[in-house]
Design an enzyme around this catalytic site. Sequence first.
Site, PDB file in Angstrom:
ATOM      1  N   HIS A  57       0.824  -1.212   0.000  1.00 23.70           N
ATOM      2  CA  HIS A  57       0.000   0.000   0.000  1.00 23.70           C
ATOM      3  C   HIS A  57       0.857   1.260   0.000  1.00 23.70           C
ATOM      4  CE1 HIS A  57      -3.227   2.760   0.872  1.00 23.70           C
ATOM      5  NE2 HIS A  57      -2.861   2.972   2.126  1.00 23.70           N
ATOM      6  N   HIS A 159       3.065   5.914   8.108  1.00 25.54           N
ATOM      7  CA  HIS A 159       3.227   4.686   7.312  1.00 25.54           C
ATOM      8  C   HIS A 159       4.698   4.470   6.946  1.00 25.54           C
ATOM      9  CE1 HIS A 159      -1.155   5.104   6.844  1.00 25.54           C
ATOM     10  NE2 HIS A 159      -1.189   3.853   6.438  1.00 25.54           N
TER      11      HIS A 159
HETATM   12  N1  LIG Z   1      -6.937   3.099   5.152  1.00 21.99           N
HETATM   13  C1  LIG Z   1      -6.084   3.806   4.232  1.00 21.99           C
HETATM   14  C2  LIG Z   1      -6.529   5.187   3.860  1.00 21.99           C
HETATM   15  C3  LIG Z   1      -5.777   5.622   2.689  1.00 21.99           C
HETATM   16  O1  LIG Z   1      -4.624   5.855   2.812  1.00 21.99           O
HETATM   17  C4  LIG Z   1      -6.448   5.756   1.412  1.00 21.99           C
HETATM   18  C5  LIG Z   1      -7.443   4.893   1.067  1.00 21.99           C
HETATM   19  C6  LIG Z   1      -8.072   5.023  -0.173  1.00 21.99           C
HETATM   20  C7  LIG Z   1      -7.670   6.005  -1.041  1.00 21.99           C
HETATM   21  C8  LIG Z   1      -6.641   6.871  -0.687  1.00 21.99           C
HETATM   22  C9  LIG Z   1      -6.014   6.725   0.535  1.00 21.99           C
HETATM   23  N2  LIG Z   1      -4.974   7.463   0.955  1.00 21.99           N
HETATM   24  C10 LIG Z   1      -4.531   8.583   0.434  1.00 21.99           C
HETATM   25  O2  LIG Z   1      -4.942   9.116  -0.567  1.00 21.99           O
HETATM   26  C11 LIG Z   1      -4.710   3.868   4.903  1.00 21.99           C
HETATM   27  O3  LIG Z   1      -4.395   4.719   5.670  1.00 21.99           O
HETATM   28  O4  LIG Z   1      -3.983   2.963   4.677  1.00 21.99           O
HETATM   29 ZN   LIG Z   2      -2.983   2.813   6.422  1.00 22.54          ZN
HETATM   30 ZN   LIG Z   3      -5.742   1.222   5.194  1.00 24.01          ZN
END
Ligand SMILES: N[C@@H](CC(=O)c1ccccc1NC=O)C(=O)O
Ligand SMILES: [Zn+2]
Ligand SMILES: [Zn+2]
Length: 209
Positions: A57, A159
């Site tokens: 991610h 993160h």
């Molecule tokens: N739950 C996610 C939230 C996230 O970062 C996110 C999720 C969907 C689309 C965009 C995201 N983050 C930044 O644009 C996270 O923090 O990992």
């Molecule tokens: Zn996250």
């Molecule tokens: Zn997340």
Amino acid sequence: MKVWDISQTLRPGMPLWPGEPPLAIRRLAEIGPQCPVNVGALDAPLHAGTHADAPFHYDSGGATSAECALHPYLGPCLVIDARHARGRIELQDVEWAAIAGVERVLFRTYGQFPADRWDSDFTAIAPEVIAGLRQAGVRLVGTDAPSLDPETSQTMDAHREILAGDMRILEGLVLDDVAAGRYELIALPIRILEADASPVRAILRELPR
Ligand SMILES: N[C@@H](CC(=O)c1ccccc1NC=O)C(=O)O
Ligand SMILES: [Zn+2]
Ligand SMILES: [Zn+2]
């Protein structure tokens, strides 16, 4: 043995990260004269509800949900009541002496989890806190907030600290009925190929005495 279900209900219309497509349950088949079963399909963003981020991610070379080892998601944890924190959980909000020997930390930031509304002002976690947890030997950080970083973050500093220690993340927990203290955590990601996150059914159990 008491079990606490600390998972959101995945349901159409549930609050999701801004811009995410809505969750849907599609009906593929229905019990009738020609069909013995009801069959559905789930259309949902991978970060919907209670989920585990995979390193992929926030790092294109990182492990995907299918590749993550399960150890971080199963074992003793410490639930910390951080409802006093304002804006971000900062170093001074954590009782560091309680972290000694702990591998999994779950932060509670809500008095009542906002199940029916998106909360853009959720309590994030300062990267210094993640770095401190990493140095203390913590392998997994969980939160009832939808992210470790603020909604508007473009640098994803918390993160990045997780990445530096190859730690793991749970987000979107529901800790309303959980007192601060030590529990057994079980929250296994699903083996989804190429996924940057996975829904989990997160539960806590009393630790064996
Ligand atoms: N739950 C996610 C939230 C996230 O970062 C996110 C999720 C969907 C689309 C965009 C995201 N983050 C930044 O644009 C996270 O923090 O990992
Ligand atoms: Zn996250
Ligand atoms: Zn997340």
